[in-house]
Write a protein that holds these residues in place. Structure first.
Motif, PDB file in Angstrom:
ATOM      1  N   SER A 100       0.804  -1.221   0.000  1.00  0.00           N
ATOM      2  CA  SER A 100       0.000   0.000   0.000  1.00  0.00           C
ATOM      3  C   SER A 100       0.839   1.274   0.000  1.00  0.00           C
ATOM      4  O   SER A 100       0.392   2.311  -0.483  1.00  0.00           O
ATOM      5  CB  SER A 100      -0.935   0.000   1.208  1.00  0.00           C
ATOM      6  N   GLU A 101       2.062   1.219   0.531  1.00  0.00           N
ATOM      7  CA  GLU A 101       2.882   2.426   0.670  1.00  0.00           C
ATOM      8  C   GLU A 101       3.564   2.863  -0.618  1.00  0.00           C
ATOM      9  O   GLU A 101       3.715   4.060  -0.879  1.00  0.00           O
ATOM     10  CB  GLU A 101       3.982   2.205   1.722  1.00  0.00           C
ATOM     11  N   LEU A 102       4.018   1.902  -1.409  1.00  0.00           N
ATOM     12  CA  LEU A 102       4.864   2.233  -2.550  1.00  0.00           C
ATOM     13  C   LEU A 102       4.055   2.602  -3.788  1.00  0.00           C
ATOM     14  O   LEU A 102       2.925   2.141  -3.985  1.00  0.00           O
ATOM     15  CB  LEU A 102       5.798   1.066  -2.871  1.00  0.00           C
ATOM     16  N   HIS A 103       4.668   3.434  -4.615  1.00  0.00           N
ATOM     17  CA  HIS A 103       4.051   3.868  -5.869  1.00  0.00           C
ATOM     18  C   HIS A 103       4.424   2.864  -6.965  1.00  0.00           C
ATOM     19  O   HIS A 103       5.405   3.032  -7.694  1.00  0.00           O
ATOM     20  CB  HIS A 103       4.553   5.271  -6.227  1.00  0.00           C
ATOM     21  N   TRP A 104       3.632   1.796  -7.072  1.00  0.00           N
ATOM     22  CA  TRP A 104       3.927   0.721  -8.014  1.00  0.00           C
ATOM     23  C   TRP A 104       3.552   1.129  -9.430  1.00  0.00           C
ATOM     24  O   TRP A 104       2.499   1.717  -9.668  1.00  0.00           O
ATOM     25  CB  TRP A 104       3.162  -0.551  -7.634  1.00  0.00           C
ATOM     26  N   ARG A 105       4.408   0.801 -10.385  1.00  0.00           N
ATOM     27  CA  ARG A 105       4.132   1.107 -11.783  1.00  0.00           C
ATOM     28  C   ARG A 105       4.847   0.102 -12.679  1.00  0.00           C
ATOM     29  O   ARG A 105       5.846  -0.502 -12.279  1.00  0.00           O
ATOM     30  CB  ARG A 105       4.575   2.525 -12.128  1.00  0.00           C
ATOM     31  N   PRO A 108       7.988  -7.338 -17.219  1.00  0.00           N
ATOM     32  CA  PRO A 108       6.998  -8.303 -16.717  1.00  0.00           C
ATOM     33  C   PRO A 108       6.928  -8.325 -15.187  1.00  0.00           C
ATOM     34  O   PRO A 108       7.088  -9.379 -14.545  1.00  0.00           O
ATOM     35  CB  PRO A 108       7.518  -9.627 -17.281  1.00  0.00           C
ATOM     36  N   ARG A 109       6.672  -7.179 -14.571  1.00  0.00           N
ATOM     37  CA  ARG A 109       6.556  -7.026 -13.124  1.00  0.00           C
ATOM     38  C   ARG A 109       6.264  -5.547 -12.843  1.00  0.00           C
ATOM     39  O   ARG A 109       6.431  -4.709 -13.723  1.00  0.00           O
ATOM     40  CB  ARG A 109       7.835  -7.466 -12.398  1.00  0.00           C
ATOM     41  N   LEU A 110       5.874  -5.238 -11.623  1.00  0.00           N
ATOM     42  CA  LEU A 110       5.701  -3.858 -11.198  1.00  0.00           C
ATOM     43  C   LEU A 110       6.931  -3.413 -10.419  1.00  0.00           C
ATOM     44  O   LEU A 110       7.606  -4.237  -9.788  1.00  0.00           O
ATOM     45  CB  LEU A 110       4.457  -3.719 -10.328  1.00  0.00           C
ATOM     46  N   LEU A 169      16.112   3.447 -19.147  1.00  0.00           N
ATOM     47  CA  LEU A 169      15.073   3.917 -18.233  1.00  0.00           C
ATOM     48  C   LEU A 169      15.716   4.662 -17.070  1.00  0.00           C
ATOM     49  O   LEU A 169      16.622   4.142 -16.419  1.00  0.00           O
ATOM     50  CB  LEU A 169      14.275   2.726 -17.691  1.00  0.00           C
ATOM     51  N   THR A 170      15.269   5.885 -16.822  1.00  0.00           N
ATOM     52  CA  THR A 170      15.712   6.651 -15.656  1.00  0.00           C
ATOM     53  C   THR A 170      14.584   6.691 -14.646  1.00  0.00           C
ATOM     54  O   THR A 170      13.477   7.141 -14.951  1.00  0.00           O
ATOM     55  CB  THR A 170      16.122   8.085 -16.040  1.00  0.00           C
ATOM     56  N   MET A 171      14.874   6.207 -13.440  1.00  0.00           N
ATOM     57  CA  MET A 171      13.877   6.166 -12.378  1.00  0.00           C
ATOM     58  C   MET A 171      14.219   7.225 -11.342  1.00  0.00           C
ATOM     59  O   MET A 171      15.297   7.198 -10.742  1.00  0.00           O
ATOM     60  CB  MET A 171      13.841   4.779 -11.734  1.00  0.00           C
ATOM     61  N   ASN A 172      13.317   8.188 -11.151  1.00  0.00           N
ATOM     62  CA  ASN A 172      13.493   9.202 -10.122  1.00  0.00           C
ATOM     63  C   ASN A 172      12.912   8.681  -8.809  1.00  0.00           C
ATOM     64  O   ASN A 172      11.832   8.083  -8.797  1.00  0.00           O
ATOM     65  CB  ASN A 172      12.819  10.497 -10.536  1.00  0.00           C
ATOM     66  N   PRO A 173      13.614   8.915  -7.699  1.00  0.00           N
ATOM     67  CA  PRO A 173      13.236   8.242  -6.454  1.00  0.00           C
ATOM     68  C   PRO A 173      12.022   8.836  -5.749  1.00  0.00           C
ATOM     69  O   PRO A 173      11.838  10.054  -5.717  1.00  0.00           O
ATOM     70  CB  PRO A 173      14.485   8.411  -5.587  1.00  0.00           C
ATOM     71  N   ASP A 174      11.210   7.951  -5.193  1.00  0.00           N
ATOM     72  CA  ASP A 174      10.207   8.339  -4.212  1.00  0.00           C
ATOM     73  C   ASP A 174      10.904   8.363  -2.850  1.00  0.00           C
ATOM     74  O   ASP A 174      11.956   7.745  -2.662  1.00  0.00           O
ATOM     75  CB  ASP A 174       9.060   7.330  -4.192  1.00  0.00           C
ATOM     76  N   ARG A 182       3.505 -10.219  -9.528  1.00  0.00           N
ATOM     77  CA  ARG A 182       2.089 -10.382  -9.234  1.00  0.00           C
ATOM     78  C   ARG A 182       1.637 -11.829  -9.232  1.00  0.00           C
ATOM     79  O   ARG A 182       0.729 -12.215  -8.501  1.00  0.00           O
ATOM     80  CB  ARG A 182       1.262  -9.574 -10.246  1.00  0.00           C
ATOM     81  N   ASP A 183       2.247 -12.647 -10.084  1.00  0.00           N
ATOM     82  CA  ASP A 183       1.943 -14.079 -10.149  1.00  0.00           C
ATOM     83  C   ASP A 183       3.134 -14.775 -10.792  1.00  0.00           C
ATOM     84  O   ASP A 183       4.193 -14.168 -11.002  1.00  0.00           O
ATOM     85  CB  ASP A 183       0.647 -14.341 -10.934  1.00  0.00           C
ATOM     86  N   GLY A 184       2.971 -16.052 -11.139  1.00  0.00           N
ATOM     87  CA  GLY A 184       4.090 -16.824 -11.664  1.00  0.00           C
ATOM     88  C   GLY A 184       4.559 -16.407 -13.042  1.00  0.00           C
ATOM     89  O   GLY A 184       5.668 -16.773 -13.456  1.00  0.00           O
ATOM     90  N   SER A 185       3.748 -15.643 -13.771  1.00  0.00           N
ATOM     91  CA  SER A 185       4.157 -15.205 -15.105  1.00  0.00           C
ATOM     92  C   SER A 185       5.040 -13.963 -15.056  1.00  0.00           C
ATOM     93  O   SER A 185       5.686 -13.625 -16.047  1.00  0.00           O
ATOM     94  CB  SER A 185       2.930 -14.945 -15.988  1.00  0.00           C
ATOM     95  N   ASP A 186       5.060 -13.281 -13.928  1.00  0.00           N
ATOM     96  CA  ASP A 186       6.003 -12.170 -13.748  1.00  0.00           C
ATOM     97  C   ASP A 186       7.370 -12.752 -13.400  1.00  0.00           C
ATOM     98  O   ASP A 186       7.466 -13.706 -12.602  1.00  0.00           O
ATOM     99  CB  ASP A 186       5.537 -11.239 -12.622  1.00  0.00           C
ATOM    100  N   TYR A 187       8.414 -12.181 -13.967  1.00  0.00           N
ATOM    101  CA  TYR A 187       9.742 -12.778 -13.798  1.00  0.00           C
ATOM    102  C   TYR A 187      10.821 -11.724 -13.995  1.00  0.00           C
ATOM    103  O   TYR A 187      10.563 -10.580 -14.378  1.00  0.00           O
ATOM    104  CB  TYR A 187       9.938 -13.913 -14.799  1.00  0.00           C
ATOM    105  N   MET A 188      12.064 -12.161 -13.755  1.00  0.00           N
ATOM    106  CA  MET A 188      13.249 -11.351 -14.036  1.00  0.00           C
ATOM    107  C   MET A 188      14.231 -12.223 -14.797  1.00  0.00           C
ATOM    108  O   MET A 188      14.622 -13.294 -14.319  1.00  0.00           O
ATOM    109  CB  MET A 188      13.889 -10.868 -12.730  1.00  0.00           C
ATOM    110  N   GLY A 189      14.604 -11.797 -16.006  1.00  0.00           N
ATOM    111  CA  GLY A 189      15.556 -12.569 -16.789  1.00  0.00           C
ATOM    112  C   GLY A 189      16.971 -12.436 -16.245  1.00  0.00           C
ATOM    113  O   GLY A 189      17.260 -11.602 -15.384  1.00  0.00           O
TER     114      GLY A 189
END
Length: 208
Positions: A50-55, A69-71, A85-90, A120-127
């Motif tokens: 609930s706390e984090l800004h997921w995207r 394939p993940r948030l 991709l540049t990610m600016n911090p929360d 989110r489920d088993g189809s989300d992954y990290m190569g």
């Protein structure tokens, strides 16, 4: 393949003392199957949901923009750039601060940022990939905390192709240090099993 699923052998009231540093070929790891208690890990998991800004971000792969394939959420003191991709911090949340301090006590490293991945489920992954961007320094220390559903975590040596596998339970801590990022790639594979969400936090120090 070496499998370090030690969780089943541990007593619930003794798990916090079972972390150990492991020397692997051209790398160093710290493995604690239950660094946080099950109840503590569950509280952290629910708070971060609930706390984090997921995207869902897109990155450039072979010249094409594709959705990951993940948030994700990026928090801390500095921005981070990878794969175009540049990610600016929360801002840091209280939950992230508590987890960070626990990891810093083991690594003797000051972390100024954290990448949160929600599977989110088993189809989300990290190569397979390496955390070897120049902003991380020559021998980066990456502290990886797992919360929620358990998932496989696989390291593969770039030259020998040796694999080392961990089962990341809710509350597990894995630290990659030394030359690990130079010689090993790591991944979170897909699974066809019906599973619940998992949050993974990777604390790191970004050099500006």
């Amino acid at each position: 393949m070496v499998n370090h699923d030690l969780f089943a052998a541990l007593e619930a009231d003794d798990v916090s003392s079972k972390g150990e540093w492991i020397t692997i070929p051209q790398g160093v790891l710290y493995w604690s199957p239950q660094h946080f208690s099950p109840s503590q890990a569950e509280r952290y998991f629910q708070c971060l949901l609930s706390e984090l800004h997921w995207r869902q971000e897109s990155i450039r792969i072979f010249g094409k923009q594709v959705l990951q394939p993940r948030l994700q959420a990026w928090c801390g003191d500095v921005p981070y750039t990878y794969s175009g991709l540049t990610m600016n911090p929360d801002p840091w949340t209280t939950t992230l601060q508590l987890i960070k301090e626990s990891c810093q006590a083991i690594t003797n490293t000051s972390f100024n940022s954290v990448l949160a991945n929600q599977y989110r489920d088993g189809s989300d992954y990290m190569g397979f990939h390496q955390d070897n961007e120049k902003e991380l320094g020559i021998q980066p220390v990456i502290a990886s905390v797992s919360l929620g559903e358990e998932r496989r975590f696989v390291l593969k040596h770039l030259h020998t192709k040796q694999k080392i596998e961990f089962t990341m339970h809710s509350g597990s801590l894995l630290i990659m240090a030394g030359d690990t990022q130079q010689y090993w790639a790591h991944s979170v594979p897909k699974t066809v099993k019906p599973i619940l969400p998992r949050i993974n936090l990777t604390f790191r120090h970004i050099y500006r």
